[in-house]
Design a protein around this motif. Structure first.
Motif, short mmCIF file in Angstrom:
data_model
loop_
_atom_site.label_atom_id
_atom_site.label_comp_id
_atom_site.label_asym_id
_atom_site.label_seq_id
_atom_site.Cartn_x
_atom_site.Cartn_y
_atom_site.Cartn_z
N LYS A 1 -7.18 53.57 23.79
CA LYS A 1 -8.13 52.46 23.87
C LYS A 1 -7.38 51.16 23.55
O LYS A 1 -6.68 51.07 22.53
CB LYS A 1 -9.27 52.65 22.86
N ASP B 1 -19.76 53.62 32.27
CA ASP B 1 -18.39 53.12 32.24
C ASP B 1 -17.49 54.08 31.47
O ASP B 1 -17.60 54.22 30.26
CB ASP B 1 -18.39 51.74 31.59
N SER C 1 -9.61 48.85 28.02
CA SER C 1 -10.51 49.95 27.65
C SER C 1 -10.95 49.74 26.20
O SER C 1 -10.25 49.11 25.42
CB SER C 1 -9.80 51.29 27.81
N ARG D 1 -13.91 44.71 29.04
CA ARG D 1 -13.79 45.54 30.25
C ARG D 1 -13.48 44.67 31.46
O ARG D 1 -12.64 45.02 32.27
CB ARG D 1 -15.09 46.33 30.50
N GLY E 1 -14.55 53.67 30.76
CA GLY E 1 -13.59 52.92 29.96
C GLY E 1 -14.09 52.56 28.58
O GLY E 1 -13.39 51.91 27.80
#
Lengths: 314, 314
Positions: A136, A103, A73, A68, A105
């Protein structure tokens, strides 16, 4: 399917629903996977495996945080060998969620192996494809090493980390040997413990017996709980990725994974049809009885079942 | 086949050769198994599984000695997750052989999981059949628990012992839960260790969540290395055998095992034919390329492969 569009647009609840469909082999899953598939092929897929008690979950969380920080991601699939009735998977989920839940992400999903209909490796591959498709950058798959099923899951990854920690029993030696062949990077976690150096040395010694390839498997030390050794480990993961790209192994490995996946799905489809046909007319039951009475051996019975399938299709 | 007659007459070297054929899927294996099959169905099959480091091998040796004292001949299959290149299996064999080798009533065979062509469960089932056919009264199968493959092997047994020992890590809890469902008898080995009582209590607690059946899973303490608790454990194994016979579960379970074995063998046969056909005309390769280029999803590719098989057989 509407959920597909919403998941592709970043809707986390739609993403969670897609994964549930895949896990349950719902009728919607097939169509969703077909629509998602053209969006796959960009994620870096990292497998993390090793014996229980080595701190894999903590390590995976730290790796997620470092990815991150590098602007990537992250999707995490935790393959959990717990039984459906103890709900260990859900519990683990919640503990992790508290740390990373702020988060957006990061997306985490636990899969109980006992709950997985169809093959574990097939279902995991499909969940990976979903996370890949929704964008992702890194997909991590965490499994408890040792079993055959877990080794198959590890083979789905582009880069496989095998995690060990000091303090196992006598037989741990044997387990290490069994998963040596799948490691691209070896991690000695809990490296502040006394026996860590001896373990790392032993691993390097065992690795020296492995057949030579273009990649030298590194043995890296981490103390995941103190966030130590994480940056060099992520560097090594990136380094292995570069190695795969430069040597063309990334494509070659992927073709092999695709081949295995197609064959596994074809096998499942054929078996399902076989079962249906054999059960419908009581043929399977008759064969089972004959084998149980020792009038027939299992191989001959299997042969007759296969002939039955042929006859049905002709 | 001559080796079959000699193995049935008690020749240990012929028996060893038969098992090697089965493990290697040699051409001779099929015929040998067909000839042996009518002689099977008399052995008591006991599975012993559990995490590494719990002393399973020592326990199995002690059980073998106790069964011998009761006048029964014993076959042992140790399924070993070691890699072929470390030769862990062979080493383990030798250590055990020293202890039990004087006794012609005991036959021990180690199988390396990585070496097993075809499915591990299928090969193990066939080695069990060989030992059963040559007249072993008790066949014990020892596996390292946790993985899917090992659970499948455990399901081949009539009676499954799950062995735990005090002193595991945090995650051991989860592993226990995963193999709770396959245990007919729970063994806490190394029962002289401090945490043994807590472990036994925890196991009893977890077992209380299991769905009710006609059999109450006992939690027994042993100290295998001091030969303690072995007689009550063998009594419990015999007790479970009596329970299976009285309730008719012995036959019902065997039919289910036969059914699974026939289906697994049929699936293997079909897949082998599918692979051969798909590779011969380059069809599989074309599908793999299309999926790798994201023009096709894996499910659709699998479907086309299955249609190919149909077309070939029509």
């Amino acid at each position: 399917v509407e959920a597909v569009d919403r998941a592709l647009a970043g809707d986390r609840r739609a993403l969670a629903r897609l994964i549930t469909w895949v896990e349950n082999r719902s009728p919607e899953a097939r169509e969703a996977l077909r629509l998602l598939y053209p969006h796959t092929g960009r994620a870096r897929v990292v497998g993390v495996t090793g014996p229980p008690g080595t701190g894999k979950s903590t390590l995976v969380n730290q790796l997620a945080k470092e990815f991150r920080r590098r602007g990537q991601s992250v999707g995490i699939i935790a393959v959990d060998p717990s039984s459906p009735f103890t709900r260990g998977a859900l519990l683990g989920d919640r503990v992790r969620m508290q740390e990373l839940s702020q988060d957006q992400g990061v997306f985490i999903r636990s899969m109980a192996t006992r709950g997985a209909l169809g093959g574990l490796a097939e279902t995991t591959a499909e969940v990976m494809a979903v996370l890949d498709a929704v964008g992702k950058d890194v997909v991590m798959v965490e499994t408890v090493g040792a079993g055959q099923g877990e080794c198959e899951v590890a083979r789905l990854a582009q880069t496989t980390l095998v995690v060990e920690a000091p303090g196992g029993g006598d037989e741990i030696q044997v387990l290490k040997a069994g998963i040596l062949e799948i490691a691209d990077i070896y991690v000695v976690n809990k490296a502040d413990k006394e026996e860590a150096e001896a373990l790392a040395a032993e691993l390097s010694r065992l690795l020296s017996f492995a057949p030579a390839s273009g990649w030298q498997v590194p043995v890296l030390r981490t103390i995941a709980i103190q966030e130590m050794g994480i940056v060099p480990l992520v560097d090594a993961i990136e380094g292995h990725g570069a190695h795969l790209r430069v040597t063309g192994k990334l494509q070659a490995d992927e073709r092999e994974r695709v081949r295995q996946q197609i064959l596994a799905l074809a096998r499942q489809a054929i078996l399902a049809r076989l079962l249906e046909a054999a059960q419908a007319d009581g043929r399977l039951e008759a064969l089972v009885q004959a084998v149980a009475r020792r009038e027939l051996d299992p191989h001959t019975a299997a042969q007759r079942l296969v002939s039955l399938l042929k006859a049905l299709e002709a």
